[in-house]
Motif scaffolding. Structure first.
Motif, short mmCIF file in Angstrom:
data_model
loop_
_atom_site.label_atom_id
_atom_site.label_comp_id
_atom_site.label_asym_id
_atom_site.label_seq_id
_atom_site.Cartn_x
_atom_site.Cartn_y
_atom_site.Cartn_z
N SER A 1 0.92 -1.10 -0.11
CA SER A 1 -0.10 -0.01 0.01
C SER A 1 0.67 1.21 0.00
CB SER A 1 -0.72 -0.04 1.53
OG SER A 1 -0.11 0.08 2.43
N ASP A 2 0.20 2.47 -0.41
CA ASP A 2 1.12 3.78 -0.31
C ASP A 2 1.23 4.02 1.14
OD1 ASP A 2 0.99 3.83 -3.09
OD2 ASP A 2 -0.83 5.28 -3.09
N SER A 3 2.40 4.79 1.20
CA SER A 3 2.44 5.23 2.52
C SER A 3 1.68 6.33 2.98
CB SER A 3 4.04 5.79 2.66
OG SER A 3 4.17 6.55 3.81
N LEU A 4 1.28 6.22 4.38
CA LEU A 4 0.57 7.46 4.91
C LEU A 4 1.15 8.67 4.78
CD1 LEU A 4 -1.20 5.42 8.03
CD2 LEU A 4 -2.15 5.60 5.70
N SER A 5 2.38 8.62 5.23
CA SER A 5 3.20 10.02 4.84
C SER A 5 3.57 10.01 3.47
CB SER A 5 4.57 10.17 5.83
OG SER A 5 4.04 9.40 6.90
N TYR B 1 4.80 0.65 1.09
CA TYR B 1 5.06 -0.41 2.33
C TYR B 1 4.71 -1.71 1.87
CZ TYR B 1 6.47 3.01 5.84
OH TYR B 1 6.99 3.97 6.68
N ASN C 1 3.44 -4.77 4.15
CA ASN C 1 2.90 -5.26 5.59
C ASN C 1 2.30 -6.52 5.59
OD1 ASN C 1 2.03 -1.83 5.31
ND2 ASN C 1 2.80 -2.50 7.18
N TRP D 1 8.18 9.33 11.44
CA TRP D 1 7.42 8.64 10.54
C TRP D 1 8.22 8.41 9.04
CZ3 TRP D 1 3.63 6.97 13.33
CH2 TRP D 1 3.01 7.91 14.28
N ARG E 1 11.43 2.97 6.65
CA ARG E 1 12.35 2.08 7.36
C ARG E 1 12.23 0.66 6.78
NH1 ARG E 1 7.74 2.70 10.91
NH2 ARG E 1 8.33 4.76 11.06
N ARG F 1 -6.48 1.20 10.44
CA ARG F 1 -5.51 1.00 9.35
C ARG F 1 -5.54 -0.24 8.46
NH1 ARG F 1 0.32 3.22 11.60
NH2 ARG F 1 -0.26 5.49 11.53
N PHE G 1 -3.90 -1.78 6.43
CA PHE G 1 -2.88 -2.69 6.26
C PHE G 1 -2.40 -3.51 7.30
CE2 PHE G 1 -1.02 1.54 6.84
CZ PHE G 1 -0.24 1.34 8.03
N1 ROI Z 1 2.08 3.36 5.33
C1 ROI Z 1 1.84 2.15 5.28
N2 ROI Z 1 1.12 1.79 4.12
N3 ROI Z 1 2.07 1.04 6.10
C2 ROI Z 1 3.04 1.19 7.11
O1 ROI Z 1 3.36 0.46 7.66
C3 ROI Z 1 3.10 2.74 7.38
N4 ROI Z 1 3.93 2.81 8.58
C4 ROI Z 1 4.15 4.33 8.90
C5 ROI Z 1 3.85 5.31 8.10
C6 ROI Z 1 4.70 6.15 7.85
C7 ROI Z 1 2.81 6.18 8.99
N5 ROI Z 1 2.99 5.02 6.82
C8 ROI Z 1 2.64 3.74 6.59
O2 ROI Z 1 4.91 4.56 10.00
#
Ligand code: ROI
Length: 158
Positions: free
Chosen positions: A43-47, A53, A55, A88, A91, A120, A122
């Motif tokens: 999935s796309d990152s939330l930030s 990412y 997961n 955030w 990683r 969330r 994910f």
């Molecule tokens: N976004 C997604 N898709 N998956 C994550 O594990 C994840 N973890 C985070 C932030 C940056 C908030 N966004 C994320 O820490």
């Protein structure tokens, strides 16, 4: 033995490989068995402005106490090159204790159920693969309700 659910995430340095290595490392923890691993989801990152990412969620049976488990997870993150620069930031590996049996934990280093898991996709969709019918979180919220409120949007099952 207690049942614990761990959230895994990575968006650097071959995320699927990072998750597979982390699962091998979890299986080597003392007094711990890996009872199940969900599918992997992208999935796309939330930030904004970070790579996508990958997961997953793992179910563990363990006798490690919560803080000992947290220390062990942070050691695995460090082993796999995690650098904590920005809160955030991207990683190589993030390991979160989502649920620890039916305990509610509110300590400076550890909040369980994990604060951000409830909305969330994910986290919730991979968790749903591993839990029994009618499962409720430690704070009594039914997982089915959380899923109903959290559409499967932007998740790609790998
Ligand atoms: N976004 C997604 N898709 N998956 C994550 O594990 C994840 N973890 C985070 C932030 C940056 C908030 N966004 C994320 O820490």
């Amino acid at each position: 033995m207690v049942r614990v659910y761990i959230g895994l995430g990575s968006n650097l340095a071959n995320p699927q490989k990072q998750l597979r290595s982390a699962i091998e490392a979890l299986a080597l923890l003392p007094d711990t068995q890996v009872a199940g691993v969900s599918s992997f989801y992208a999935s796309d990152s939330l930030s904004p402005g970070q790579p996508r990412y990958t997961n997953a969620v793992a179910a563990l049976d363990t006798t490690l106490e919560p803080i000992a488990l947290l220390d062990a997870l942070q050691a695995i993150e460090a082993d796999q090159g995690r650098e904590r620069k920005e809160r955030w930031g991207p990683r190589t590996l993030d390991l979160d204790i989502l649920l620890y049996a039916d305990r509610v934990i509110d300590e400076p280093r550890l909040k369980v159920p994990h604060y951000h898991m409830h909305a969330r996709p994910f986290v919730l969709y991979p968790l749903a693969e591993l839990v029994p019918e009618g499962f409720r979180l430690a704070d009594q919220r039914p997982l089915s309700q959380l899923l109903a409120d959290c559409p499967f949007v932007g998740l790609e099952r790998l």
